[in-house]
Scaffold this motif. Structure first.
Motif, mmCIF file in Angstrom:
data_model
loop_
_atom_site.group_PDB
_atom_site.id
_atom_site.type_symbol
_atom_site.label_atom_id
_atom_site.label_comp_id
_atom_site.label_asym_id
_atom_site.label_seq_id
_atom_site.Cartn_x
_atom_site.Cartn_y
_atom_site.Cartn_z
ATOM 1 N N PHE A 20 33.646 46.230 33.339
ATOM 2 C CA PHE A 20 34.219 44.933 34.251
ATOM 3 C C PHE A 20 32.948 44.181 35.062
ATOM 4 O O PHE A 20 33.344 43.022 35.149
ATOM 5 N N ASP A 21 31.932 44.563 35.348
ATOM 6 C CA ASP A 21 31.248 44.036 36.154
ATOM 7 C C ASP A 21 30.506 42.831 35.310
ATOM 8 O O ASP A 21 30.420 41.807 35.764
ATOM 9 N N ARG A 22 30.074 43.236 34.143
ATOM 10 C CA ARG A 22 29.520 42.385 33.020
ATOM 11 C C ARG A 22 30.629 41.355 32.492
ATOM 12 O O ARG A 22 30.349 40.121 32.253
ATOM 13 N N ASP A 23 31.760 41.833 32.180
ATOM 14 C CA ASP A 23 32.992 41.131 31.520
ATOM 15 C C ASP A 23 33.752 40.069 32.478
ATOM 16 O O ASP A 23 33.922 39.039 32.045
ATOM 17 N N ILE A 24 33.986 40.406 33.442
ATOM 18 C CA ILE A 24 35.143 40.081 34.473
ATOM 19 C C ILE A 24 34.734 39.971 35.851
ATOM 20 O O ILE A 24 34.890 38.561 36.413
ATOM 21 N N GLU A 48 42.910 27.122 36.547
ATOM 22 C CA GLU A 48 41.496 27.534 36.954
ATOM 23 C C GLU A 48 41.742 28.939 37.490
ATOM 24 O O GLU A 48 42.553 29.135 38.483
ATOM 25 N N LEU A 49 41.214 29.779 37.151
ATOM 26 C CA LEU A 49 41.221 31.403 37.698
ATOM 27 C C LEU A 49 39.750 32.187 37.936
ATOM 28 O O LEU A 49 38.927 31.922 36.731
ATOM 29 N N TRP A 50 39.526 32.525 39.037
ATOM 30 C CA TRP A 50 38.254 33.118 39.348
ATOM 31 C C TRP A 50 38.611 34.556 39.581
ATOM 32 O O TRP A 50 39.368 35.050 40.493
ATOM 33 N N CYS A 51 38.202 35.556 38.943
ATOM 34 C CA CYS A 51 38.403 36.844 38.983
ATOM 35 C C CYS A 51 37.430 37.260 40.006
ATOM 36 O O CYS A 51 36.132 37.904 40.018
ATOM 37 N N PHE A 52 37.774 37.328 41.148
ATOM 38 C CA PHE A 52 37.014 37.311 42.605
ATOM 39 C C PHE A 52 36.612 38.700 42.511
ATOM 40 O O PHE A 52 35.128 39.067 42.927
ATOM 41 N N SER A 53 37.477 39.853 42.600
ATOM 42 C CA SER A 53 36.925 41.082 42.782
ATOM 43 C C SER A 53 37.759 42.079 41.647
ATOM 44 O O SER A 53 38.796 41.749 41.085
ATOM 45 N N ASP A 54 37.381 43.377 41.808
ATOM 46 C CA ASP A 54 38.386 44.414 41.128
ATOM 47 C C ASP A 54 39.751 44.639 41.672
ATOM 48 O O ASP A 54 40.503 45.200 40.823
ATOM 49 N N THR A 55 40.120 43.913 42.676
ATOM 50 C CA THR A 55 41.469 43.887 43.070
ATOM 51 C C THR A 55 42.031 42.549 43.572
ATOM 52 O O THR A 55 43.203 42.643 44.055
ATOM 53 N N TYR A 72 45.819 33.144 45.860
ATOM 54 C CA TYR A 72 45.095 34.194 45.630
ATOM 55 C C TYR A 72 46.222 35.357 45.502
ATOM 56 O O TYR A 72 47.033 35.396 46.198
ATOM 57 N N GLN A 73 45.699 36.506 44.888
ATOM 58 C CA GLN A 73 46.569 37.563 44.692
ATOM 59 C C GLN A 73 45.898 39.005 44.396
ATOM 60 O O GLN A 73 44.846 38.862 43.851
ATOM 61 N N ARG A 74 46.776 39.972 44.883
ATOM 62 C CA ARG A 74 46.296 41.209 44.349
ATOM 63 C C ARG A 74 46.644 41.404 42.909
ATOM 64 O O ARG A 74 47.498 41.075 42.427
ATOM 65 N N ALA A 75 45.426 42.143 42.028
ATOM 66 C CA ALA A 75 45.604 42.163 40.630
ATOM 67 C C ALA A 75 45.166 43.204 40.338
ATOM 68 O O ALA A 75 44.301 44.035 40.936
ATOM 69 N N THR A 76 45.680 43.845 38.886
ATOM 70 C CA THR A 76 44.922 44.826 38.373
ATOM 71 C C THR A 76 44.451 44.465 36.976
ATOM 72 O O THR A 76 44.793 43.512 36.701
ATOM 73 N N TYR A 77 43.309 44.979 36.759
ATOM 74 C CA TYR A 77 42.577 44.680 35.318
ATOM 75 C C TYR A 77 42.560 45.987 34.382
ATOM 76 O O TYR A 77 42.404 47.172 34.882
ATOM 77 N N GLN A 78 42.628 45.556 33.168
ATOM 78 C CA GLN A 78 42.912 46.754 32.128
ATOM 79 C C GLN A 78 41.928 46.131 31.012
ATOM 80 O O GLN A 78 42.184 45.073 30.354
ATOM 81 N N CYS A 79 40.964 46.986 30.495
ATOM 82 C CA CYS A 79 40.210 46.561 29.392
ATOM 83 C C CYS A 79 40.777 47.076 28.303
ATOM 84 O O CYS A 79 41.246 48.214 28.091
ATOM 85 N N ILE A 80 40.943 46.258 27.285
ATOM 86 C CA ILE A 80 41.686 46.636 25.935
ATOM 87 C C ILE A 80 40.474 46.745 25.079
ATOM 88 O O ILE A 80 40.386 48.023 24.322
ATOM 89 N N ARG A 81 39.515 46.015 24.979
ATOM 90 C CA ARG A 81 38.146 46.168 24.360
ATOM 91 C C ARG A 81 36.939 45.595 24.970
ATOM 92 O O ARG A 81 37.115 44.414 25.273
ATOM 93 N N PRO A 82 36.036 46.571 25.346
ATOM 94 C CA PRO A 82 34.974 45.806 26.124
ATOM 95 C C PRO A 82 34.138 44.815 25.441
ATOM 96 O O PRO A 82 34.157 44.795 24.508
ATOM 97 N N GLY A 83 33.879 43.769 26.327
ATOM 98 C CA GLY A 83 33.163 42.609 25.778
ATOM 99 C C GLY A 83 34.218 41.444 24.828
ATOM 100 O O GLY A 83 33.620 40.612 24.383
ATOM 101 N N GLU A 84 35.427 42.020 24.940
ATOM 102 C CA GLU A 84 36.155 41.339 23.978
ATOM 103 C C GLU A 84 37.689 40.808 24.841
ATOM 104 O O GLU A 84 37.892 39.623 24.651
#
Length: 180
Positions: A20-24, A48-55, A72-84
């Motif tokens: 997450f830290d590298r990709d998003i 325009e979207l800024w992935c501000f933090s992990d939430t 701005y919104q609360r969001a969830t992130y899910q990795c499908i394939r790292p780096g992709e």
């Protein structure tokens, strides 16, 4: 949790992938959807979207019927394939649900946006800035229009034009800023 208590809320049992830290994290995306105006003429809907933090995400809409929306919104992130591939999901105070897949390698954003009836049919009322209390109050009323199944489902794919780290021209938030 009992139904209706402390909602809206989010649950994911998928741990946040270490990439997450590298990709998003702190990634800022500018992307265009190929669309048409009311007369069928081609036009671009720029987002325009800024992935501000992990939430949290911060975004602005510059084209199409929702142009002029800053949020701005609360969001969830899910990795499908790292780096992709990453999925980013959030709920709007208008009742609209957004799910976006960021394809890092192909530089595409694939989304399903389930607009509430009020948000889609009264788009001009969804314009403004969440930080403005009158705008936020007006947005909340859009969630009361129609019923859960009266949604406009928009499935689109956008081409990413820019990717960079940082806020760009978007206004930073805090993880403590109120959501609804």
């Amino acid at each position: 949790m009992a139904p209706g208590n402390n909602l809206p809320d989010f649950l994911t049992n998928t741990p946040l992938h270490p990439s997450f830290d590298r990709d998003i994290r702190d990634t800022h995306l500018v992307y265009d959807y190929d669309a048409q105006d009311n007369d069928g003429n081609p036009e671009k809907w720029r987002y325009e979207l800024w992935c501000f933090s992990d939430t949290r995400v911060v975004y602005a809409i510059h084209g199409g019927p929702m142009a002029g929306r800053l949020n701005y919104q609360r969001a969830t992130y899910q990795c499908i394939r790292p780096g992709e591939l990453w999925q980013i999901n959030w709920l709007e105070e208008t009742g609209t649900v957004v799910s976006a897949v960021y394809d890092i390698k192909e530089q595409k954003m694939t989304t399903i946006i389930a607009f509430s009836e009020g948000h889609w049919s009264e788009a001009e009322k969804a314009h403004g800035n969440k930080r403005n209390k009158d705008d936020l109050k007006r947005w909340r009323t859009l969630a009361d229009v129609g019923k859960q199944t009266s949604r406009f489902m928009l499935s689109e794919q956008a081409s990413i034009l820019e990717v960079f780290k940082g806020k760009g021209n978007l206004e930073p938030i805090s993880d403590d800023d109120p959501l609804f």
